[in-house]
Design an enzyme around this catalytic site. Structure first.
Site, PDB file in Angstrom:
ATOM      1  N   ASP A  68      69.600 -21.525 -47.317  1.00  0.00           N
ATOM      2  CA  ASP A  68      70.981 -21.049 -47.410  1.00  0.00           C
ATOM      3  C   ASP A  68      71.680 -21.459 -46.121  1.00  0.00           C
ATOM      4  OD1 ASP A  68      73.383 -19.681 -47.422  1.00  0.00           O
ATOM      5  OD2 ASP A  68      72.535 -17.783 -48.082  1.00  0.00           O
ATOM      6  N   VAL A  69      72.587 -22.429 -46.205  1.00  0.00           N
ATOM      7  CA  VAL A  69      73.188 -22.987 -44.981  1.00  0.00           C
ATOM      8  C   VAL A  69      74.115 -21.999 -44.278  1.00  0.00           C
ATOM      9  CG1 VAL A  69      73.012 -25.370 -45.800  1.00  0.00           C
ATOM     10  CG2 VAL A  69      75.139 -24.083 -46.194  1.00  0.00           C
ATOM     11  N   TYR A 163      89.373 -24.963 -50.217  1.00  0.00           N
ATOM     12  CA  TYR A 163      88.634 -26.220 -50.134  1.00  0.00           C
ATOM     13  C   TYR A 163      89.345 -27.197 -49.199  1.00  0.00           C
ATOM     14  CZ  TYR A 163      85.986 -30.303 -51.727  1.00  0.00           C
ATOM     15  OH  TYR A 163      85.179 -31.413 -51.781  1.00  0.00           O
ATOM     16  N   LYS A 167      87.938 -28.742 -45.609  1.00  0.00           N
ATOM     17  CA  LYS A 167      87.673 -30.172 -45.485  1.00  0.00           C
ATOM     18  C   LYS A 167      88.522 -30.806 -44.383  1.00  0.00           C
ATOM     19  CE  LYS A 167      84.377 -30.547 -48.452  1.00  0.00           C
ATOM     20  NZ  LYS A 167      83.006 -30.892 -48.024  1.00  0.00           N
TER      21      LYS A 167
END
Length: 258
Positions: A68-69, A163, A167
């Site tokens: 799990d990052v 998102y 990014k």
């Protein structure tokens, strides 16, 4: 495609996050085909094992580690396993990410915002941080980090604030790593991908909201082209870097096309 024999190693070690599906899976398989030893990281161990199985004769050079990052302890365990198994890391493809429901900004739950930030930004930072620690201390010193950005790192889609914001932030992360880690022979670049054909983009074939309020189907490209692009970035000598690469379906609606 590489002509490397499936059972031949090139001596290099790569880590791919989000390796259980989509772009991560395609990149992991391409690196294995080119002779890398590849650590497959992702939340769902069964999907990592499926990726490993798809490598065929090269599967013996793949190590699946459920991760799990967003959790520091999980990242610590991943890198401890990597160090114990291979002793070094040459390439990190920092790929794990997620989207959010397409809703107006005022309707996006703050909890969803935080989840996207945790995966797309904090998770990418944690993986990069651990990779840098290892790359600075290994012998020979150095390595390469490739961050998965997006076309959204430059321009948003409608109803994509979480998102898009993360990014855009990945671009800052890439630049900061590239600057701060030069002295340690660590190169950092970013690949910005538009409409690779994966499960995540299936909805685009049926039509997605455009900036003018219309709904249109969008062209997609074979994810194998993305995998080859990442592998080509990875294989450059450390005195050469692709700082940013954009790869996209040629006729997708971007920079006036479509």
């Amino acid at each position: 495609m590489s002509t490397t024999s499936p059972d031949t190693t090139n001596g290099k070690v790569a880590l791919v996050t989000g390796a259980g599906t989509g772009i991560g899976r395609a990149v992991a398989l391409e690196l294995l085909a080119r002779g890398y030893q590849v650590v497959l990281a992702g939340r769902r161990g069964e999907l990592l094992e499926e990726t490993r199985a798809r490598a065929g004769a090269a599967s013996g050079r793949a190590l699946a580690v459920a991760t799990d990052v967003t959790r520091e302890d999980s990242i610590d365990a991943l890198f401890e396993r990597l160090r114990a198994t291979y002793g070094r890391l040459d390439v990190l493809f920092n790929n794990a990410g997620r989207g959010a429901p397409a809703v107006p900004i005022d309707e996006l739950p703050v909890a969803v915002w935080r989840e996207v930030v945790e995966v797309n930004l904090t998770g990418m930072f944690l993986c990069a941080q651990s990779a840098i620690r290892l790359m600075k201390r290994q012998n020979p010193k150095g390595g390469r980090i490739i961050n998965n950005g997006s076309i959204a790192a430059y321009t948003p889609r409608p109803l994509s604030i979480a998102y898009t914001a993360t990014k855009h932030a990945v671009t800052g992360l890439t630049k900061a790593i590239s600057l701060d880690c030069r002295k340690d022979n660590i190169a950092c670049g970013q690949i910005d991908i538009g409409n690779a054909a994966t499960d995540m983009t299936e909805r685009m074939a049926n039509g997605v909201l455009q900036a003018d309020g219309s709904t249109k189907a969008e062209p997609r490209m074979d994810v194998a082209h993305v995998a080859r692009a990442v592998a080509n970035m990875a294989e450059l000598p450390l005195d050469t870097n692709v700082q940013f690469m954009t790869i996209m379906a040629t006729t997708m609606p971007y920079v006036g096309r479509g």
